[in-house]
Scaffold this active site. Structure first.
Site, PDB file in Angstrom:
ATOM      1  N   ARG A   1     -33.304 -15.793  52.756  1.00 38.83           N
ATOM      2  CA  ARG A   1     -31.851 -15.854  52.741  1.00 38.83           C
ATOM      3  C   ARG A   1     -31.323 -16.983  53.618  1.00 38.83           C
ATOM      4  O   ARG A   1     -30.111 -17.189  53.667  1.00 38.83           O
ATOM      5  CB  ARG A   1     -31.299 -14.536  53.260  1.00 38.83           C
TER       6      ARG A   1
ATOM      7  N   ARG B   1     -24.492   2.694  48.465  1.00 37.11           N
ATOM      8  CA  ARG B   1     -24.924   2.056  49.705  1.00 37.11           C
ATOM      9  C   ARG B   1     -23.783   1.970  50.709  1.00 37.11           C
ATOM     10  O   ARG B   1     -22.657   1.711  50.340  1.00 37.11           O
ATOM     11  CB  ARG B   1     -25.457   0.641  49.414  1.00 37.11           C
TER      12      ARG B   1
ATOM     13  N   ARG C   1     -20.490 -10.214  53.010  1.00 35.06           N
ATOM     14  CA  ARG C   1     -21.787 -10.609  52.437  1.00 35.06           C
ATOM     15  C   ARG C   1     -21.645 -11.819  51.521  1.00 35.06           C
ATOM     16  O   ARG C   1     -22.535 -12.662  51.453  1.00 35.06           O
ATOM     17  CB  ARG C   1     -22.424  -9.426  51.712  1.00 35.06           C
TER      18      ARG C   1
ATOM     19  N   ARG D   1     -22.004   0.120  42.013  1.00 41.93           N
ATOM     20  CA  ARG D   1     -23.459   0.262  42.120  1.00 41.93           C
ATOM     21  C   ARG D   1     -23.839   1.612  42.721  1.00 41.93           C
ATOM     22  O   ARG D   1     -23.214   2.096  43.665  1.00 41.93           O
ATOM     23  CB  ARG D   1     -23.998  -0.872  43.004  1.00 41.93           C
TER      24      ARG D   1
ATOM     25  N   LYS E   1     -30.045  -9.064  41.058  1.00 46.78           N
ATOM     26  CA  LYS E   1     -31.411  -9.445  41.431  1.00 46.78           C
ATOM     27  C   LYS E   1     -32.337  -8.217  41.417  1.00 46.78           C
ATOM     28  O   LYS E   1     -33.425  -8.279  40.869  1.00 46.78           O
ATOM     29  CB  LYS E   1     -31.454 -10.068  42.834  1.00 46.78           C
TER      30      LYS E   1
HETATM   31  P1  AMP Z   1     -29.921  -6.504  50.103  1.00 53.03           P
HETATM   32  O1  AMP Z   1     -30.399  -5.182  49.659  1.00 53.03           O
HETATM   33  O2  AMP Z   1     -30.885  -7.599  49.734  1.00 53.03           O
HETATM   34  O3  AMP Z   1     -28.520  -6.797  49.629  1.00 53.03           O
HETATM   35  O4  AMP Z   1     -29.868  -6.491  51.706  1.00 53.03           O
HETATM   36  C1  AMP Z   1     -29.031  -5.587  52.391  1.00 53.03           C
HETATM   37  C2  AMP Z   1     -28.792  -6.058  53.809  1.00 53.03           C
HETATM   38  O5  AMP Z   1     -30.040  -6.133  54.517  1.00 53.03           O
HETATM   39  C3  AMP Z   1     -28.190  -7.445  53.934  1.00 53.03           C
HETATM   40  O6  AMP Z   1     -26.771  -7.448  53.824  1.00 53.03           O
HETATM   41  C4  AMP Z   1     -28.668  -7.863  55.325  1.00 53.03           C
HETATM   42  O7  AMP Z   1     -27.916  -7.221  56.331  1.00 53.03           O
HETATM   43  C5  AMP Z   1     -30.074  -7.284  55.380  1.00 53.03           C
HETATM   44  N1  AMP Z   1     -31.083  -8.216  54.819  1.00 53.03           N
HETATM   45  C6  AMP Z   1     -31.829  -8.045  53.702  1.00 53.03           C
HETATM   46  N2  AMP Z   1     -32.664  -9.071  53.493  1.00 53.03           N
HETATM   47  C7  AMP Z   1     -32.425  -9.947  54.496  1.00 53.03           C
HETATM   48  C8  AMP Z   1     -32.962 -11.226  54.828  1.00 53.03           C
HETATM   49  N3  AMP Z   1     -33.896 -11.812  54.073  1.00 53.03           N
HETATM   50  N4  AMP Z   1     -32.473 -11.848  55.941  1.00 53.03           N
HETATM   51  C9  AMP Z   1     -31.545 -11.260  56.729  1.00 53.03           C
HETATM   52  N5  AMP Z   1     -30.982 -10.072  56.461  1.00 53.03           N
HETATM   53  C10 AMP Z   1     -31.418  -9.405  55.368  1.00 53.03           C
END
Ligand code: AMP
Length: 211
Positions: free
Chosen positions: A89, A157, A168, A124, A14
């Site tokens: 989400r 990360r 996740r 990544r 994404k």
């Molecule tokens: P991402 O970079 O989108 O994979 O997000 C990394 C982490 O941030 C996720 O595993 C969640 O812990 C938190 N996070 C990001 N976006 C959201 C969201 N929309 N709702 C809840 N937690 C989020």
């Protein structure tokens, strides 16, 4: 006006596609993941509060996400629309976005097989300043470990470890997958195959966006 949501499991690509689309459409990427990581890196009280949730791959509350987005949407760069990467989400977040009056024009689900996800995520690498993603095998930087644009170091990360990745994926299936039906019912959902080369996937996205 383009308000686009990219849906898909962690590791679907994404973020990578989001950067390409945003450049093409001249709209900002709204990545709550990037915003939360920035807060953690800043060492603020808020960052300290959410850091454990991010590390373990849980979700921060809908209230927190709601206020982050509400605030972000007041910025002038959102006038022509925005690309939502990794948000909403949960059904609660999707409802909040509707209540804020965001009119989504496209919801694209990037679909990949579970077997691909772990490999994508463990290879990544990220440039913390811009959120730009690389992959050591499929999308390597020109110089190993270095961001192409700034020359700054790339990092892995904290949450790209097997335990957090597994969590996740489960969280995605439980909390986020229901959004697929939610947007299908609104007649907004388009699904693309997220496996293959970045450029090929990008072409699929561009086709759907009618660009
Ligand atoms: P991402 O970079 O989108 O994979 O997000 C990394 C982490 O941030 C996720 O595993 C969640 O812990 C938190 N996070 C990001 N976006 C959201 C969201 N929309 N709702 C809840 N937690 C989020």
């Amino acid at each position: 006006m383009k308000n686009i949501i990219l849906l898909g499991p962690p590791g679907a690509g994404k973020g990578t596609q989001a950067d390409l689309i945003c450049e093409l459409c001249n709209i900002p990427k709204i990545s709550t993941g990037d915003m939360l990581r920035e807060a953690v890196a800043s060492g603020s009280d808020f960052g300290k509060k959410v850091s454990h949730i991010l590390d373990t791959g849980g979700l921060v509350s809908d209230e927190i996400i709601g206020s982050l987005i509400e605030d972000r949407l007041t910025k002038p760069d959102c006038v022509n629309g925005s690309l939502f990467d990794g948000v909403p989400r949960t059904l609660g977040q999707a409802t909040k976005l509707d209540e804020m009056g965001v009119n989504f024009t496209h919801v694209i689900e990037i679909s990949v097989d579970d077997s691909v996800i772990v490999n994508r995520m463990s290879g990544r690498r990220v440039h913390p300043g811009s959120g730009k993603n690389y992959h050591i095998e499929y999308n390597p930087p020109v110089e190993e470990g270095i961001d192409d644009d700034t020359g700054e170091p790339l990092i892995q990360r904290e949450d790209d470890n097997v335990e957090s990745i597994t969590n996740r994926i489960n969280v995605y299936k439980e909390q986020t997958e229901p959004l697929i039906d939610f947007y299908k019912h609104k007649d907004l959902l388009k699904v693309i195959n997220g496996e293959g080369k970045i450029g090929v996937i990008y072409k699929r996205v561009v086709e759907i966006l009618n660009l």
